[in-house]
Scaffold this motif. Structure first.
Motif, PDB file in Angstrom:
ATOM      1  N   ALA A   8       0.853  -0.920  -0.154  1.00 42.50           N
ATOM      2  CA  ALA A   8       0.066  -0.001   0.118  1.00 42.50           C
ATOM      3  C   ALA A   8       0.815   1.530  -0.219  1.00 42.50           C
ATOM      4  O   ALA A   8       1.858   1.208   0.597  1.00 42.50           O
ATOM      5  N   GLN A   9       0.538   2.147  -0.746  1.00 41.26           N
ATOM      6  CA  GLN A   9       1.105   3.549  -0.694  1.00 41.26           C
ATOM      7  C   GLN A   9       2.552   3.452  -1.014  1.00 41.26           C
ATOM      8  O   GLN A   9       3.421   4.067  -0.577  1.00 41.26           O
ATOM      9  N   GLN A  31      -8.576  -0.572  -5.651  1.00 40.17           N
ATOM     10  CA  GLN A  31      -7.333  -0.102  -5.225  1.00 40.17           C
ATOM     11  C   GLN A  31      -6.770   0.250  -6.793  1.00 40.17           C
ATOM     12  O   GLN A  31      -6.785  -0.738  -7.594  1.00 40.17           O
ATOM     13  N   SER A 176      -2.024   6.393  -3.537  1.00 40.52           N
ATOM     14  CA  SER A 176      -1.671   6.538  -2.097  1.00 40.52           C
ATOM     15  C   SER A 176      -2.836   7.651  -1.706  1.00 40.52           C
ATOM     16  O   SER A 176      -2.852   7.921  -0.285  1.00 40.52           O
ATOM     17  N   ASP A 178      -5.730   8.572   0.204  1.00 39.28           N
ATOM     18  CA  ASP A 178      -6.659   8.192   1.262  1.00 39.28           C
ATOM     19  C   ASP A 178      -7.361   9.385   2.204  1.00 39.28           C
ATOM     20  O   ASP A 178      -7.625   9.302   3.157  1.00 39.28           O
ATOM     21  N   PHE A 182     -12.612   9.479  -1.860  1.00 42.84           N
ATOM     22  CA  PHE A 182     -11.930   8.300  -1.498  1.00 42.84           C
ATOM     23  C   PHE A 182     -11.965   7.348  -2.677  1.00 42.84           C
ATOM     24  O   PHE A 182     -12.451   6.258  -2.935  1.00 42.84           O
ATOM     25  N   ASN A 184      -9.722   5.184  -3.614  1.00 46.42           N
ATOM     26  CA  ASN A 184      -9.140   3.866  -3.131  1.00 46.42           C
ATOM     27  C   ASN A 184     -10.151   3.303  -2.014  1.00 46.42           C
ATOM     28  O   ASN A 184      -9.400   2.448  -1.258  1.00 46.42           O
ATOM     29  N   SER A 186     -12.005   3.117   1.585  1.00 47.44           N
ATOM     30  CA  SER A 186     -11.583   3.751   2.770  1.00 47.44           C
ATOM     31  C   SER A 186     -10.176   3.505   3.003  1.00 47.44           C
ATOM     32  O   SER A 186      -9.652   4.099   3.993  1.00 47.44           O
ATOM     33  N   THR A 187      -9.422   2.464   2.707  1.00 45.96           N
ATOM     34  CA  THR A 187      -8.152   2.066   3.101  1.00 45.96           C
ATOM     35  C   THR A 187      -7.219   1.841   1.918  1.00 45.96           C
ATOM     36  O   THR A 187      -7.677   0.999   0.860  1.00 45.96           O
ATOM     37  N   CYS A 188      -5.981   2.383   1.709  1.00 48.06           N
ATOM     38  CA  CYS A 188      -5.113   2.029   0.635  1.00 48.06           C
ATOM     39  C   CYS A 188      -4.652   0.833   0.895  1.00 48.06           C
ATOM     40  O   CYS A 188      -4.217   0.400   1.917  1.00 48.06           O
ATOM     41  N   THR A 189      -4.447  -0.056  -0.285  1.00 53.25           N
ATOM     42  CA  THR A 189      -4.040  -1.517  -0.139  1.00 53.25           C
ATOM     43  C   THR A 189      -3.014  -1.779  -1.311  1.00 53.25           C
ATOM     44  O   THR A 189      -2.715  -0.810  -2.044  1.00 53.25           O
TER      45      THR A 189
END
Ligand code: ZN
Length: 201
Positions: A8-9, A31, A176, A178, A182, A184, A186-189
């Motif tokens: 991630a990122q 993602q 990246s 976040d 949004f 990507n 709720s969370t970058c993976t």
């Protein structure tokens, strides 16, 4: 077969000789993967989305089309879409200035810096970061001409299959962003890239 896992990122690179098949896999879903490509023989020839838009007459990638270089040569073809799409060819990579303007600070992880880090490992140092193909990015153009920025709709394990039309080095970043909106989820993976080399002739 070569497999690289892009956390991630972050970003990574992989060699894709002519004739190889490349799977770009959205491991956990939602993602965006920024995909860059450069000729293995000449670091001044790289994937150009503006040439690709002009050559295909399209804003967004479609199965069956080619992705072109800044010299109008075929670099990649889009073989199969194992995701619902869409994909983007309009947006630059996220970069320190973008995060600064969004109030997140210039030190936020970003695709431009991650591109520079990975590309530098293969001796690719262009004056400007080329605009990438943003796989799984859901940013449609509305009839009004506005660009609507939405979250990716790809599910875990969804992928895109590309074919190398020349000897290439690919750089891929797991976007990246976040912050709202949004893109990507709720969370970058992470992103996985699998290169199947051509059968020995
Ligand atoms: Zn990004």
């Amino acid at each position: 077969v070569t497999t690289i896992e892009i956390a991630a990122q972050s970003g990574g690179w992989v060699s894709a000789p002519r004739g190889s098949t490349i799977e770009v896999i959205d491991v956990e879903g939602q993602q965006v993967a920024d995909v860059f490509a450069v000729s293995a023989a000449d670091r001044s020839e790289h994937l150009s989305v503006r040439w690709t838009r002009a050559a295909t007459g399209r804003l967004f990638p479609q199965v069956g089309q080619f992705f072109y270089s800044n010299r109008a040569e075929r670099m990649l073809s889009f073989v199969e879409d194992r995701s619902p799409g869409p994909h983007d060819m309009l947006h630059a990579s996220c970069d320190p200035l973008l995060y600064q303007l969004l109030g997140a600070g210039a030190a936020h992880p970003n695709c431009a810096d991650n591109f520079r880090l990975a590309a530098g490992q293969v001796g690719w140092d262009p004056p400007d970061v080329p605009d990438p193909v943003n796989l799984f990015q859901n940013t449609p153009v509305l009839p009004s001409g506005a660009i609507d920025v939405r979250g990716a709709v790809s599910a875990p394990g969804d992928s895109v299959v590309l074919h190398a039309e020349m000897d290439l080095l690919l750089v891929v970043t797991a976007c990246s962003v976040d912050l709202d909106p949004f893109i990507n989820g709720s969370t970058c993976t992470g992103i996985r890239v699998v290169v199947h080399l051509p059968e020995a002739s």
